[in-house]
Each structure stands twice: as structure tokens, then as C-alpha cells.
Design a protein around this motif. Structure first.
Motif, PDB file in Angstrom:
ATOM      1  N   ARG A  95      -7.927  -3.604  -4.433  1.00 55.76           N
ATOM      2  CA  ARG A  95      -7.446  -4.823  -5.094  1.00 55.76           C
ATOM      3  C   ARG A  95      -6.357  -5.478  -4.247  1.00 55.76           C
ATOM      4  O   ARG A  95      -6.361  -6.700  -4.047  1.00 55.76           O
ATOM      5  N   ASN A  96      -5.437  -4.665  -3.713  1.00 57.58           N
ATOM      6  CA  ASN A  96      -4.373  -5.206  -2.848  1.00 57.58           C
ATOM      7  C   ASN A  96      -4.968  -5.863  -1.607  1.00 57.58           C
ATOM      8  O   ASN A  96      -4.537  -6.943  -1.196  1.00 57.58           O
ATOM      9  N   LEU A 136       2.258   1.811  -3.511  1.00 64.53           N
ATOM     10  CA  LEU A 136       1.215   2.363  -4.379  1.00 64.53           C
ATOM     11  C   LEU A 136       1.031   3.849  -4.116  1.00 64.53           C
ATOM     12  O   LEU A 136       0.989   4.662  -5.043  1.00 64.53           O
ATOM     13  N   GLN A 162       0.833  -1.210   0.000  1.00 67.38           N
ATOM     14  CA  GLN A 162       0.000   0.000   0.000  1.00 67.38           C
ATOM     15  C   GLN A 162       0.867   1.260   0.000  1.00 67.38           C
ATOM     16  O   GLN A 162       0.543   2.235  -0.680  1.00 67.38           O
ATOM     17  N   ARG A 187      -9.110   2.114  -6.092  1.00 62.09           N
ATOM     18  CA  ARG A 187      -9.290   0.850  -6.815  1.00 62.09           C
ATOM     19  C   ARG A 187      -8.117  -0.095  -6.576  1.00 62.09           C
ATOM     20  O   ARG A 187      -8.306  -1.276  -6.300  1.00 62.09           O
ATOM     21  N   GLN A 188      -6.898   0.427  -6.689  1.00 58.92           N
ATOM     22  CA  GLN A 188      -5.720  -0.419  -6.520  1.00 58.92           C
ATOM     23  C   GLN A 188      -5.551  -0.869  -5.063  1.00 58.92           C
ATOM     24  O   GLN A 188      -5.159  -2.008  -4.795  1.00 58.92           O
ATOM     25  N   VAL A 211      -7.981   5.995  -8.856  1.00 53.98           N
ATOM     26  CA  VAL A 211      -7.046   4.906  -9.153  1.00 53.98           C
ATOM     27  C   VAL A 211      -6.485   4.332  -7.857  1.00 53.98           C
ATOM     28  O   VAL A 211      -6.383   3.107  -7.695  1.00 53.98           O
ATOM     29  N   TYR A 212      -6.140   5.209  -6.903  1.00 54.03           N
ATOM     30  CA  TYR A 212      -5.583   4.728  -5.641  1.00 54.03           C
ATOM     31  C   TYR A 212      -6.578   3.828  -4.905  1.00 54.03           C
ATOM     32  O   TYR A 212      -6.224   2.754  -4.426  1.00 54.03           O
TER      33      TYR A 212
END
Length: 128
Positions: free
Chosen positions: A117-118, A56, A53, A113-114, A110-111
Motif C-alpha cells: 500500500r505504501n 512500519l 517502510q 499488505r501495508q 499485514v506487513y
């Protein structure tokens, strides 16, 4: 014709399936319990998620810093760009005052969503 087994040095040994839990002294990893009891394995798993995290967040922060930081540099290097107007408003004010917000909203989207996902991948790892 010679026997195929005799040319290879004798009969083949029986194949054995090697499974991690059959090792001597190995203990099974129970990830959910490891997390709940805050064992060393659980700490390593959580540290891995936190590292992912953080990576990212740093990558996206660097993207924002570069994209926003390039604008004043471009205006300084190309003075005519700063003096240009669009609809009676200077281009510099439009870009720095208005265009930044959609960029920040996009990076935020985007953050999220990613990051989700993580976390989903981490949850799947723990559940296995």
C-alpha cells in the motif's frame, strides 16, 4: 440607501487565482524524472518512502517482540500457568512452540499488505 461598494471603501479588486507554477523562480517538480536522474528531490521522495517502510517494520517488530516476550514473563509470574497442560502437552510448549507461527504469519501478511500500500501510494505520487 448607500451604495454597498462605497461603504466598503471602494470597488473590490479583481480576484486572481494563485498557481504554484506562476511563482517567480519556481521550477516544476517532475517526480518521475527527478527519480530517474537521482536529483535532490528524488532523493527526498525515496527517503520518505524508506522512512515509511522502516516505521512500519519497526512497529510490527515491536508488536511481535512484546507479544512473544510477554509469554515467558507470564509463565514466570504465574507458575501454575506454566504447569498447565492441554491435551497432555504443557501450555508453555504449545504457546511458544506452536502458536507463535500463526502470529508470525499474520504479522508477515499485514506487513506485506501495508508495504505494498505504501509503495502504491508512492507510485501514485510519482505519477501525478
Amino acid at each position: 440607501m448607500p451604495d454597498p461598494e462605497s461603504t466598503r471603501g471602494g470597488p473590490r479588486p479583481q480576484r486572481e487565482r494563485v498557481v504554484l507554477s506562476h511563482r517567480a523562480g519556481a521550477r516544476p517538480v517532475r517526480t518521475r524524472i527527478e527519480l530517474e536522474e537521482q536529483t535532490r528531490v528524488g532523493e527526498v521522495l525515496v527517503a520518505g518512502l524508506m522512512r515509511t517502510q522502516l516505521g512500519l517494520a519497526l512497529r510490527l517488530a515491536l508488536l511481535v517482540i512484546i507479544s512473544v516476550g510477554v509469554l515467558p514473563l507470564a509463565f514466570w509470574l504465574v507458575p501454575g500457568l506454566a504447569a498447565a497442560t492441554v491435551g497432555g502437552v504443557q501450555l508453555a510448549w504449545l504457546l511458544l512452540g506452536a502458536a507463535i507461527y500463526p502470529l508470525l504469519a499474520g504479522v508477515g501478511w499485514v506487513y506485506v499488505r501495508q508495504a505494498e500500500r505504501n509503495e502504491q501510494q508512492f507510485s501514485e505520487l510519482v505519477e501525478d
